[in-house]
Design an enzyme around this catalytic site. Structure first.
Site, mmCIF file in Angstrom:
data_model
loop_
_atom_site.group_PDB
_atom_site.id
_atom_site.type_symbol
_atom_site.label_atom_id
_atom_site.label_comp_id
_atom_site.label_asym_id
_atom_site.label_seq_id
_atom_site.Cartn_x
_atom_site.Cartn_y
_atom_site.Cartn_z
ATOM 1 C CG HIS A 169 6.674 -57.145 31.101
ATOM 2 N ND1 HIS A 169 6.812 -55.938 31.855
ATOM 3 C CD2 HIS A 169 6.214 -58.108 31.116
ATOM 4 C CE1 HIS A 169 6.881 -56.538 32.578
ATOM 5 N NE2 HIS A 169 6.084 -57.100 32.789
ATOM 6 C CG ASP A 221 6.281 -52.310 30.262
ATOM 7 O OD1 ASP A 221 6.645 -53.098 30.583
ATOM 8 O OD2 ASP A 221 4.744 -51.664 30.832
ATOM 9 C CG ASP A 240 4.877 -57.611 37.113
ATOM 10 O OD1 ASP A 240 5.844 -58.317 35.154
ATOM 11 O OD2 ASP A 240 3.790 -57.593 36.758
ATOM 12 C CD GLU A 279 2.816 -58.068 30.606
ATOM 13 O OE1 GLU A 279 2.153 -59.352 30.163
ATOM 14 O OE2 GLU A 279 3.348 -57.093 31.242
ATOM 15 C CD GLU A 280 2.843 -54.372 34.023
ATOM 16 O OE1 GLU A 280 1.834 -54.857 34.078
ATOM 17 O OE2 GLU A 280 3.883 -55.597 34.720
ATOM 18 C CG ASP A 286 5.769 -60.987 32.509
ATOM 19 O OD1 ASP A 286 6.329 -60.544 33.974
ATOM 20 O OD2 ASP A 286 5.202 -60.866 32.087
ATOM 21 C CG HIS A 308 0.944 -55.520 38.581
ATOM 22 N ND1 HIS A 308 -0.240 -55.063 37.343
ATOM 23 C CD2 HIS A 308 2.302 -55.646 38.583
ATOM 24 C CE1 HIS A 308 0.161 -55.352 36.928
ATOM 25 N NE2 HIS A 308 1.247 -55.597 36.924
#
Length: 407
Positions: free
Chosen positions: A81, A83, A142, A176-177, A199, A381
């Site tokens: 992903h 994002d 990520d 995805e997030e 991922d 994150h």
């Protein structure tokens, strides 16, 4: 194996702000993801050798590397992903720490640091090359590490036609997030036997179990009167929210659970005496336990309304995704192959449940079994995120091994 362009790919990608927006109604949720796909990834996909490269309205950039061995008839997909999570992603300025000495890493001039005393994962990486933040943003490993690894694997296979491989489909997707990226995934268009999301986290992760997930939105309707004359008249919506929460099992919270244990997680409460809203997420692995958690919340709401004599508690439950084990365990081929490849490479597979979800959670239920493999990120994150270049190289090795597998 070392790949000279892997680090450059990664650094290029993380410097682009692709933070998603859960409040947006567009797909992708942010224009920056569209720009990243069309201006950065699409040209790069073509350059590394992918064919039939295109961008879909669902936000996915798609490409194909045809098989170069007719005996390898599988079609395998790899998905990552674009994002990044809900943390500052503007002005990402990565630090490259070569030959990490095992000590404290200062994150630029931010005053923050990566200290092995706080982050035990650092103890695995002395002597390796680490990519960190400067303390002001997240890193974006990520899942831009996954994108870089897939891109590098394709680049290497194109440059080395002596490595025989099956047909490969690549998909780089949005959002995805915020949990909606795969909602519009076109499984029929992707057309593979199975796929992998790249991922995961540390070296060796191989995952085919996720939470089943639901969201719960609660509305508490109070009745506000002057507190001096409130007896027998006031209904405090804030107190109703507290009473509801206190009827949930006190140990079924994220901070008190691990492994296969599920939970209720209070995400947000806003309101006043007159009206209060609360948002929860519900997570569990087993289908019966997942359904029981939802039923328990409904039972609490119903009981409170009965005791209050009116419908002051309204509960709206929405399923978000399901445990992909239900699909994948019917045919464990993608797990068997990935496990065998890792072991051949000297990597110990870490097969554990994901205490979360991936795009694969939804894509698996669309008919493409899609487990998850490691991409290397740690502390994802936030400002303490980092990744090992050597782990990323091993992820590329694993991708190449999977598509060349003849067992």
């Amino acid at each position: 194996m070392t790949y000279p362009n892997l680090l450059d790919h990664f650094l290029t990608y993380v410097k682009v702000n692709t933070r998603s927006d859960e409040h947006s109604t567009t797909t992708p949720s942010t224009q920056s993801q569209v720009d990243f796909a069309t201006n950065v990834l699409i040209p790069e996909m073509k350059r590394v050798g992918l064919q039939n490269v295109y961008y879909l309205p669902n936000g996915f950039a798609i490409g194909t590397l045809p098989a170069n061995d007719p005996s390898l008839t599988r079609k395998i997909g790899f998905i990552s992903h674009m994002d990044t999570a809900d943390f500052n992603a503007e002005g990402v300025n990565p630090q490259v720490i070569e030959n990490y000495d095992g000590g404290v890493i200062e994150l630029g001039n931010s005053g923050f640091k990566l200290d092995p005393a706080d982050f035990k994962s650092l103890e695995k990486y002395p002597g390796q090359t680490l990519i960190t933040t400067d303390g002001t943003t997240l890193l974006g490993a990520d899942d831009k590490s996954g994108i870089a690894e897939i891109m590098t694997a394709i680049e290497y296979l194109t440059a080395h036609p002596e490595i025989k491989h099956c047909e490969i489909r690549v998909g780089f997707g949005p959002d995805e997030e915020i949990g909606v990226g795969a909602n519009k995934f076109d499984a029929e268009d992707f057309d593979v036997d199975f796929a992998y999301t790249v991922d995961g986290g540390p070296l060796g992760e191989l995952q085919y179990e996720t939470f089943s997930a639901a969201g719960a939105e609660l509305h508490f309707q109070g009745r506000n009167v002057h507190p001096g004359t409130a007896k027998g008249q006031m209904v405090n919506a804030l107190q109703l929210a507290i009473d509801f929460h206190n009827q949930l099992p006190e140990n079924d919270r994220p901070e008190l659970t691990e492994g296969y244990q599920g939970f209720y997680h209070l995400m947000d409460v806003t309101g006043s005496v007159e009206e209060t809203r609360a948002s929860y997420i519900i997570r569990d692995f087993e289908k019966d336990a997942f359904e029981a958690r939802k039923a328990s919340m409904q039972s609490i709401a119903d009981k409170m309304n009965e005791e209050l004599g009116s419908d002051r508690v309204t509960l709206n439950l929405t399923d978000q995704y399901y445990n992909m084990k239900e699909v994948i365990e019917k045919d464990m081929t993608p797990i068997t192959i990935a496990k065998a490849v890792m072991e051949d490479l000297g990597i110990t597979p870490i097969i554990e449940p994901i205490r979360g979800g991936t795009d694969g959670s939804k894509i698996s239920f669309m008919g493409i079994p899609t487990p998850n493999i490691f991409a290397g990120g740690e502390n994802m994150h936030g400002r303490f995120e980092y990744v090992s270049l050597q782990t990323m190289e091993r992820a590329v090795d694993t991708i190449i091994g999977i598509v060349a597998y003849k067992g």
